[in-house]
Enzyme design. Structure first.
Site, PDB file in Angstrom:
ATOM      1  N   ASP A 301      49.013  31.429  31.167  1.00 53.32           N
ATOM      2  CA  ASP A 301      48.698  32.561  32.186  1.00 53.32           C
ATOM      3  C   ASP A 301      49.929  33.159  32.825  1.00 53.32           C
ATOM      4  OD1 ASP A 301      47.283  34.086  33.868  1.00 53.32           O
ATOM      5  OD2 ASP A 301      45.957  32.695  34.757  1.00 53.32           O
TER       6      ASP A 301
HETATM    7  C1  BGC Z   1      45.171  35.787  35.740  1.00 50.54           C
HETATM    8  C2  BGC Z   1      44.749  35.991  34.483  1.00 50.54           C
HETATM    9  C3  BGC Z   1      45.064  37.369  33.848  1.00 50.54           C
HETATM   10  C4  BGC Z   1      46.387  37.439  33.850  1.00 50.54           C
HETATM   11  C5  BGC Z   1      46.881  38.844  33.561  1.00 50.54           C
HETATM   12  C6  BGC Z   1      46.643  36.109  36.039  1.00 50.54           C
HETATM   13  O1  BGC Z   1      47.167  36.238  37.222  1.00 50.54           O
HETATM   14  O2  BGC Z   1      45.014  34.182  36.236  1.00 50.54           O
HETATM   15  O3  BGC Z   1      43.280  35.691  34.434  1.00 50.54           O
HETATM   16  O4  BGC Z   1      44.544  37.629  32.703  1.00 50.54           O
HETATM   17  O5  BGC Z   1      47.030  37.309  35.305  1.00 50.54           O
HETATM   18  O6  BGC Z   1      46.810  40.047  34.086  1.00 50.54           O
END
Ligand code: BGC
Length: 754
Positions: A301
């Site tokens: 993540d």
């Molecule tokens: C989130 C993810 C997301 C990623 C990219 C993160 O802050 O937890 O779910 O896919 O950002 O945008």
């Protein structure tokens, strides 16, 4: 770049292509058909032999979009560095680059400037649509309509793929029992069975039958694992759960997504039982890759690799990179840790190069499967982009999904549906006129003000006289409540003497989503005050709720005759709501998540377990009952359940039994019911929930019509993660419950012999 260097690079790229052609000549130029796995493996392996260690690590590096790709080379230090990495083949994927012009420009750098010309994966959060926005996932889940949900994901893939995107960070398959957690809006609610079916539908919707099809994109099951069990519902918080919850509640939708062929997984921000998910080798290597046999790759993540330093699990970014890689995280989203440290870690002998090869291989495989080597610009057709995105047809498709997502929570005096003419209606609430909030959170590519508001919808479908008053303002910062008394006074004046008051209250679209946890589940701001003030002068109220999570609405449930849960329904919100309020569409949604009476009841969910003292398991100041149970949802008609039968009183692991019952439409409207089947395993090697959803079917019936519904139960249906640490069924007595919600109407039992 000098001309000499360009010539060398060009020569190398050509040499590379020739080599690939030699490996599998017949597959070049072939489109559409799936390239056989063995051929892809051969191509990936031969490509790997050409790559330097740095280039392989480059494939594992993902950057956020950083500059206007069609403009000049960026000047700021961070962007300039990213740009250099792109040019030198040290980037495998970009996220948040969208639109054909941007994607093509960035892909061109990867394909034409780097030594090997390896195309990029272009990732994007398609949580509920690209430009034409469908209901938030929690709302879609309330439809229980797997076909519609699959189509909705396919529509998102259709639009996004036309905008250059080839990979989405969806579906989020985290099961959640805590509505304080803002990301419940992104999931399928609290139930592992429903969540698993929805996970499959979404994966299939995004990925279609073949990834080589230009309308499909790769999906990503996230967040692996346990993210939604954050303590106190606070986003990113510590997660500490036992084996039973992990295996029986959290894992099933991930396993379902994997079995549906999902190409990627995303790990999570949270620690799980002491180890951050990103550095959790048991989760990513032992379980996912070894035991479950997942052949795709795991993306971290956002910054979750270097955040392991804050967790206290790594002493610096370098150690974080080491731990993440050893644990099986294949791609680094934006933390730069892999790019900066992996090569040194290999050279120091702390990481075997075969682990880098394995990660790069997984990533390259997806690029081949998507057909990016055959045509890196396959998603970059400007004409298709213009033709496909935001069409009338797409709007009709999201309207259909939006209607199916609405849940009728209460309709006491049969106040709904409303007559289409002759009514003098007061429409109250700032959300009623809002054209952005109903889009909900996570709709990056949508245009502001692009939703049909409730007011526009109500006006379009009727000849009624509608007068509007905003009431109270809704601030995203809940501490800044509106103190203007005039708004409430105006609304009250307007409501006096009207035939019907439609109050549109709830949360702004940005009250839920990532980092949007709430400690209360009341109507934000002074909306409750507004509701009570209006009620004093006119009780013919239809309360339309726009929200991204279950709310605790005790006062409203006691006093207000009609309550409609309309969530954040996306682009076509107002039209969908109007069609339901006027009876053009008979609501059939059922709650995918329990609505509590108070925050103190949380976590609250229907599939809880009995304690040794079920009789005294209670609060002194609150009942045990929720406000609305899981699976609850009314219709303008009524349904009766009868004739529950089993084909046999017992069966064994070689056989099965059929459960059947009759549903009748006993009211005056044609309607659709979600018939639900629950089981209870009375005694087992680990204690089992008092009820577990095991099947459901959408049944459409004319007034007076009845239908026999059948479900087959076999030993697979009865499986759970047992005390022997195995997925298995155990012999014993099982209760069977059927009905229109988790508060079921009929019950019987059978014996299962192993
Ligand atoms: C989130 C993810 C997301 C990623 C990219 C993160 O802050 O937890 O779910 O896919 O950002 O945008």
């Amino acid at each position: 770049m000098s001309q000499t260097r360009k010539n060398i690079l060009f020569g190398l790229s050509v040499a590379f292509l020739i080599l690939l052609l030699l490996v599998a000549p017949e597959s070049y130029g072939q489109k559409k058909e799936n390239t056989p796995v063995s051929k892809i493996t051969a191509k990936v392996d031969s490509l790997l032999t050409l790559m330097t260690l740095e280039e392989k690590i480059g494939q594992m590096n993902q950057y956020n979009g950083f500059w206007n790709a069609t403009g000049p080379v960026p000047k700021n230090k961070n962007s300039a560095e990213k740009y250099r990495d792109l040019e030198t083949g040290l980037v495998g994927s970009m996220l948040n680059v969208r639109g054909v012009a941007q994607v093509k420009a960035i892909q061109k750098i990867a394909v034409e400037k780097t030594r090997l010309g390896i195309p990029l994966l272009i990732g994007f959060d398609l949580i509920h649509g690209y430009k034409t926005i469908s209901p938030i996932p929690l709302a879609e889940s309330a439809s229980w309509d797997l076909e519609a949900i699959e189509k909705s994901a396919a529509l998102a893939a259709l639009e996004a793929s036309a905008a250059g995107i080839n990979w989405t960070f969806a579906p989020m398959v985290d099961i959640s029992r805590d509505p304080r957690w803002g990301r419940v809006m992104e999931g399928a609610g609290e139930d592992p069975y429903l969540g698993s079916r929805i996970a499959e539908a979404r994966v299939i919707g995004f990925q279609g039958e073949s990834l080589s099809d230009v309308h499909t994109i790769a999906a990503c099951a996230k967040h692996f694992a346990g993210y939604s069990f954050a303590e106190a519902g606070k986003d990113y918080n510590t997660v500490d759960v036992g084996t039973s919850t992990l295996y029986n509640t959290i894992f099933p939708p991930f396993i379902a997504a994997k079995n549906a062929g999902v190409k990627t997984f995303m790990n999570a921000f949270n620690e799980l039982n002491g180890i951050p998910s990103t550095g959790n080798s048991f989760l990513q290597r032992t379980l996912l890759k070894d035991r479950w046999g997942f052949e795709g790759f795991v993306v971290s993540d956002w910054l979750s690799i270097t955040e392991m330093v804050s967790h206290g699990y790594a002493k610096n970014d370098k150690e974080a990179a080491l731990k993440a890689l050893l644990a099986g995280s294949d791609m680094d989203m934006e933390s730069h840790a892999y790019r900066n440290h992996l090569a040194a870690l290999v050279k120091e002998g702390k990481i075997e190069e075969r682990l880098i090869d394995d990660a790069a291989r997984r990533i390259l495989r997806l690029k081949f499967e998507l057909g990016l080597f055959e045509d890196p610009y396959k998603y970059c057709d400007v004409e298709r982009e213009k033709a496909v995105i935001g069409t009338q047809q797409n709007n009709e498709r999201v309207l259909d999904m939006a209607k199916k997502s609405i849940v009728l929570l209460k309709n006491k005096k049969k106040i709904l549906p409303l007559d289409k003419e002759g009514l003098n209606i007061a429409l109250i609430g700032v959300l009623a006129a809002d054209k952005t909030s109903p889009l909900g959170n996570w709709c990056i590519a949508a245009e502001e003000q692009s939703a049909v508001s409730v007011m526009e919808g109500l006006e379009k479908y009727t000849k009624n006289k509608i007068t509007y008053s905003p009431g109270v303002a809704l601030d995203l910062d809940e501490n800044k409540a509106d103190t203007d008394r005039l708004g409430i006074q105006n609304a009250v004046q307007m409501a006096k003497g009207k035939d019907i008051v439609v109050l549109v209250l709830g949360e702004h679209g940005l009250h839920s989503g990532e980092d949007k946890s709430r400690a209360t589940l009341d109507l934000p701001g002074r909306q409750q005050e507004l509701l009570e003030a209006v009620y004093k002068v006119n009780q013919n109220i239809v309360l339309v709720l726009l929200n991204g999570r279950p709310l605790a609405l005790n006062w409203a449930e006691k006093k207000i005759p009609a309550i409609v849960e309309a969530w954040h329904l996306g682009t076509q919100s107002g039209n969908a709501i109007a069609q339901v309020l006027y009876g053009d569409y008979n609501p059939s949604g059922k709650l995918p998540m329990t609505f509590p009476k108070s925050v103190g009841q949380i976590p609250i969910y229907y599939n809880y377990k009995n304690t040794g003292r079920a009789w005294s398991q209670k609060y002194t100041d609150e009942s045990n009952d929720p406000l609305y149970v899981f699976g609850h949802g009314l219709s303008y008609t009524n349904f009766s359940y009868s004739a529950l039968e089993l084909t046999a009183p017992e069966f064994d692991s070689k056989g099965s039994i059929e459960v059947s019952f009759v549903i009748k439409n006993t009211g005056n409207y044609t309607g659709k019911e979600v018939a639900q089947l629950y089981l209870r395993d009375l005694v087992a090697s680990v204690t089992r929930p008092v009820k577990e959803l095991k099947g459901f079917e959408l049944v459409s019936l004319q007034p007076g019509e009845s239908k026999k519904v059948r479900f087959v139960i076999d030993s697979k249906t009865l499986e759970f993660y047992s005390a022997r640490e195995n997925w298995e069924s155990e012999a014993g007595t099982f209760k069977v419950f059927v009905g229109g919600s988790s508060k079921t109407q009929l019950e019987t039992e059978f014996l299962f012999n192993k």
